[in-house]
Design a protein around this motif. Structure first.
Motif, PDB file in Angstrom:
ATOM      1  N   VAL A 285      47.092  43.832  39.723  1.00  0.00           N
ATOM      2  CA  VAL A 285      45.711  44.264  39.936  1.00  0.00           C
ATOM      3  C   VAL A 285      45.632  44.870  41.329  1.00  0.00           C
ATOM      4  O   VAL A 285      46.117  44.282  42.295  1.00  0.00           O
ATOM      5  CB  VAL A 285      44.728  43.081  39.849  1.00  0.00           C
ATOM      6  CG1 VAL A 285      43.293  43.566  40.092  1.00  0.00           C
ATOM      7  CG2 VAL A 285      44.850  42.367  38.518  1.00  0.00           C
TER       8      VAL A 285
ATOM      9  N   VAL B 253      44.683  35.784  39.623  1.00  0.00           N
ATOM     10  CA  VAL B 253      44.967  36.515  38.380  1.00  0.00           C
ATOM     11  C   VAL B 253      45.747  35.568  37.479  1.00  0.00           C
ATOM     12  O   VAL B 253      46.896  35.218  37.767  1.00  0.00           O
ATOM     13  CB  VAL B 253      45.782  37.791  38.646  1.00  0.00           C
ATOM     14  CG1 VAL B 253      46.078  38.522  37.336  1.00  0.00           C
ATOM     15  CG2 VAL B 253      45.038  38.717  39.606  1.00  0.00           C
TER      16      VAL B 253
ATOM     17  N   SER C  58      43.607  42.514  30.967  1.00  0.00           N
ATOM     18  CA  SER C  58      44.511  43.654  30.807  1.00  0.00           C
ATOM     19  C   SER C  58      45.677  43.209  29.937  1.00  0.00           C
ATOM     20  O   SER C  58      46.213  42.108  30.122  1.00  0.00           O
ATOM     21  CB  SER C  58      45.012  44.130  32.169  1.00  0.00           C
ATOM     22  OG  SER C  58      45.973  45.155  32.019  1.00  0.00           O
TER      23      SER C  58
ATOM     24  N   VAL D  53      43.896  47.835  36.810  1.00  0.00           N
ATOM     25  CA  VAL D  53      44.794  46.814  36.264  1.00  0.00           C
ATOM     26  C   VAL D  53      45.759  47.461  35.287  1.00  0.00           C
ATOM     27  O   VAL D  53      45.506  48.538  34.750  1.00  0.00           O
ATOM     28  CB  VAL D  53      43.999  45.696  35.555  1.00  0.00           C
ATOM     29  CG1 VAL D  53      43.115  44.958  36.526  1.00  0.00           C
ATOM     30  CG2 VAL D  53      43.155  46.270  34.417  1.00  0.00           C
TER      31      VAL D  53
END
Length: 229
Positions: free
Chosen positions: A195, A205, A8, A151
């Protein structure tokens, strides 16, 4: 389990558009979720990814790319959210969620993926929580029991523990990145890109190196529980 590698990236008003091919290739991405892109200047494909859909009525656009040889697009949908005063005056973004239901041809199961961009810091946390709840409801409208990952830029650097409790109450989990993702000013950085997920296992992440944007890209590997379609 269905493995899904996602990146993202908030492009900062399209400034980081030239970095997408390298990100897609070097990270072997399955799905790429973009915020603050110019829908009129998006390529139909980025390396092995093809453009699924993009918003068209806002100047801070959202877009989704997915691996062309693996996913069949079952459905896509754009969602408007509660509007802040900033939205009403400057009209930067009408649609704040772009979601897709993807059929994974490799395993024969579906997964939902959403690119989300919350209202800016001039809005209240209360309004952003409403937007996040509405976004989760929007995701579920594409498949109530299908594993889902949303996201994007949540614009929520403070009081995140309260947000996490709120998200958990809606049946989603919230994950923060291993490092701050926003660093526009030397004296201010923060965790902006999050997220949320349901029916999915995400171990961590990661934050990727900075580029032309004031946000750093985030990368995650989602392990979705298989769901018969």
């Amino acid at each position: 389990m269905v493995d899904l590698r996602i990146i993202s990236y908030n492009l900062r008003k399209h400034a980081a558009i030239g970095e997408l091919t390298e990100l897609a290739v070097s990270n072997d991405v399955d799905v790429m979720c973009l915020q603050e892109c110019d829908p009129d200047d998006l390529a139909d494909s980025v390396a092995h990814l093809r453009l699924i859909d993009a918003t068209s009525t806002n100047r801070l656009g959202l877009a989704l790319y997915a691996r062309a040889d693996r996913y069949t697009v079952q459905d896509t949908k754009m969602f408007s959210m509660h509007r802040s005063l900033h939205d009403r005056v400057l009209s930067p973004a009408h649609e704040r969620l772009l979601a897709a239901r993807l059929h994974d041809e490799a395993v024969g199961h579906d997964v939902l993926v959403g690119s989300f961009h919350a209202a800016p810091l001039t809005a209240s946390n209360r309004l952003r929580r409403k937007q996040i709840t509405a976004a989760h409801e929007g995701m579920r409208s594409l498949g109530h029991d299908v594993p889902a990952v949303m996201v994007g830029d949540f614009n929520y650097p403070w009081f995140v523990n309260g947000l996490e409790r709120h998200v958990n109450a809606t049946g989603y989990d919230l994950l923060r990145s291993t490092e701050p993702t926003y660093f526009r000013y030397r004296f201010f950085s923060g965790y902006f890109d999050f997220v949320t997920s349901t029916g999915v296992q995400i171990d961590r992440v990661d934050v990727l190196p900075a580029g032309a944007s004031d946000h750093r890209p985030i990368r995650l590997a989602a392990h979705a529980h298989q769901h018969a379609t």
